[in-house]
Design a protein around this motif. Structure first.
Motif, short mmCIF file in Angstrom:
data_model
loop_
_atom_site.label_atom_id
_atom_site.label_comp_id
_atom_site.label_asym_id
_atom_site.label_seq_id
_atom_site.Cartn_x
_atom_site.Cartn_y
_atom_site.Cartn_z
N GLY A 38 5.79 -12.04 4.38
CA GLY A 38 4.33 -12.00 4.30
C GLY A 38 3.81 -12.51 2.97
O GLY A 38 2.82 -13.25 2.90
N TYR A 39 4.52 -12.13 1.89
CA TYR A 39 4.12 -12.63 0.56
C TYR A 39 4.31 -14.14 0.47
O TYR A 39 3.45 -14.86 -0.05
CB TYR A 39 4.94 -11.93 -0.52
N ALA A 40 5.43 -14.64 0.99
CA ALA A 40 5.69 -16.08 0.95
C ALA A 40 4.65 -16.86 1.75
O ALA A 40 4.22 -17.95 1.35
CB ALA A 40 7.10 -16.37 1.49
N PRO A 77 4.70 -8.47 -7.85
CA PRO A 77 5.12 -7.09 -8.16
C PRO A 77 4.94 -6.14 -6.99
O PRO A 77 5.76 -5.24 -6.78
CB PRO A 77 4.21 -6.70 -9.34
N GLY A 78 3.88 -6.34 -6.21
CA GLY A 78 3.68 -5.50 -5.03
C GLY A 78 4.76 -5.72 -3.99
O GLY A 78 5.25 -4.77 -3.37
N ALA A 79 5.15 -6.99 -3.78
CA ALA A 79 6.20 -7.29 -2.81
C ALA A 79 7.53 -6.69 -3.24
O ALA A 79 8.27 -6.12 -2.42
CB ALA A 79 6.33 -8.80 -2.63
N ILE A 80 7.84 -6.80 -4.53
CA ILE A 80 9.10 -6.25 -5.04
C ILE A 80 9.08 -4.73 -4.98
O ILE A 80 10.04 -4.09 -4.53
CB ILE A 80 9.36 -6.74 -6.47
N GLY A 81 7.99 -4.13 -5.45
CA GLY A 81 7.89 -2.67 -5.47
C GLY A 81 7.94 -2.07 -4.07
O GLY A 81 8.64 -1.07 -3.83
N SER A 82 7.23 -2.68 -3.13
CA SER A 82 7.23 -2.17 -1.76
C SER A 82 8.60 -2.33 -1.11
O SER A 82 9.06 -1.46 -0.36
CB SER A 82 6.18 -2.90 -0.93
N SER A 83 9.28 -3.44 -1.41
CA SER A 83 10.60 -3.66 -0.85
C SER A 83 11.59 -2.62 -1.36
O SER A 83 12.37 -2.04 -0.59
CB SER A 83 11.10 -5.07 -1.19
N LEU A 84 11.56 -2.37 -2.67
CA LEU A 84 12.46 -1.37 -3.24
C LEU A 84 12.12 0.02 -2.72
O LEU A 84 13.02 0.82 -2.41
CB LEU A 84 12.36 -1.39 -4.77
#
Length: 314
Positions: A38-40, A77-84
């Motif tokens: 979604g981010y991509a 940062p939102g994509a990384i944080g949500s994924s983690l």
């Protein structure tokens, strides 16, 4: 909440500890692919945010955004944080609930959270008169993550979650901490106020579903009527004069109907609720242990097969 093969009530019982999960699940890995995808997509087609995120001024014609917004991260940062967050929370939750219930929770919390975030944004517009509440795209997985924190409070209340450096906080206090921290940040960083409606809605919807409507696969009962998961349990004891009247409203609206339709456990008897929860946790721990033993046995059989093959070749 849970009920399994229980010992005699006369026998002393100790609350078992449900161990956290040790590996990331396939379901959560698949969810990460969706979030990163979604981010991509937004980076490749920036204009797609107008059709995938919730823009309160346009939500009425673009109703589908209530489904899609929760899986669209607008910043890295939102994509990384949500994924983690999905990976680490999911590895503790899915072994207890199962894949089907985890996906149901994500979809349900995401959809209802999107509706409430839309309503809150419109209400803030009428209260403040700021058009930014109607035109700012709202999206992100943080509403579901807030619901996950509520689930961890229920499943592993004493699990210590790392915050920063050497500071840790128990899972049972994490939902309150996130709401308070986000509220304070909304006054310091103006842009962060857009996250607050989704976080509050995700926390509320997650608790409401787990408290009154989730069906326990072990008992067939709905909800978690234990005092440890009541509305006042999210707050310090000194706030009970304020939180208990609110809890009574929730019980009258939801719990009475649940008891009448499904023979759920009454909230008015916390001692019985606590005993059932202890027995259920013990049954759950036994089931997780059997699954671990089965996995270990499969690994041992494979290892022996490989050893026999080497011996034959020799």
């Amino acid at each position: 909440m849970m009920e399994g093969a229980a010992p005699s009530p006369d026998q002393p019982s100790s609350t078992p500890v449900v161990a956290p999960g040790k590996g990331f699940t396939k379901t959560c890995k698949g969810g990460v692919v969706v979030l990163i995808g979604g981010y991509a997509l937004l980076q490749l087609i920036p204009g797609s945010v107008n059709y995938l995120a919730i823009i309160p001024a346009k939500t009425i014609p673009f109703v589908w955004t209530l489904f899609t917004a929760g899986y669209i991260e607008q910043v890295l940062p939102g994509a990384i944080g949500s994924s983690l967050g999905l990976l680490f929370c999911g590895k503790d939750i899915e072994p207890v609930w199962g894949r089907k219930e985890l996906l149901k929770f994500i979809i349900l919390v995401n959809f209802i959270t999107s509706i409430l975030a839309f309503v809150i944004a419109v209400a803030l517009y009428y209260i403040t008169g700021k058009e930014s509440f109607l035109t700012t795209p709202l999206s992100g997985f943080h509403g579901v993550l807030a619901g996950f924190l509520v689930a961890l409070k229920q499943i592993l209340p004493n699990l210590e979650l790392p915050m920063c450096f050497f500071w840790k906080i128990k899972a049972k206090w994490m939902p309150l901490f996130v709401i308070v921290f986000s509220t304070v940040m909304a006054f310091i960083v103006v842009e962060s106020v857009n996250f607050l409606p989704t976080l509050v809605a995700g926390t509320y919807v997650g608790w409401l579903y787990l408290r009154y409507f989730q069906k326990n696969p072990l008992t067939g009962l709905k909800g978690d009527a234990s005092d440890d998961f009541s509305f006042p349990s999210f707050f310090p004891d000194f706030m009970r004069p304020v939180t208990e009247p609110v809890a009574n409203v929730f019980d009258k609206l939801c719990c009475a109907r649940s008891r009448a339709s499904h023979q759920a456990l009454p909230v008015s008897d916390p001692s019985k609720a606590s005993r059932r929860r202890e027995r259920g946790e013990k049954a759950l721990e036994q089931r997780l242990g059997e699954n671990a033993a089965a996995t270990g046995g499969a690994i041992e059989v494979t290892s022996r097969g490989e050893d026999d093959s080497h011996d034959t070749d020799a």
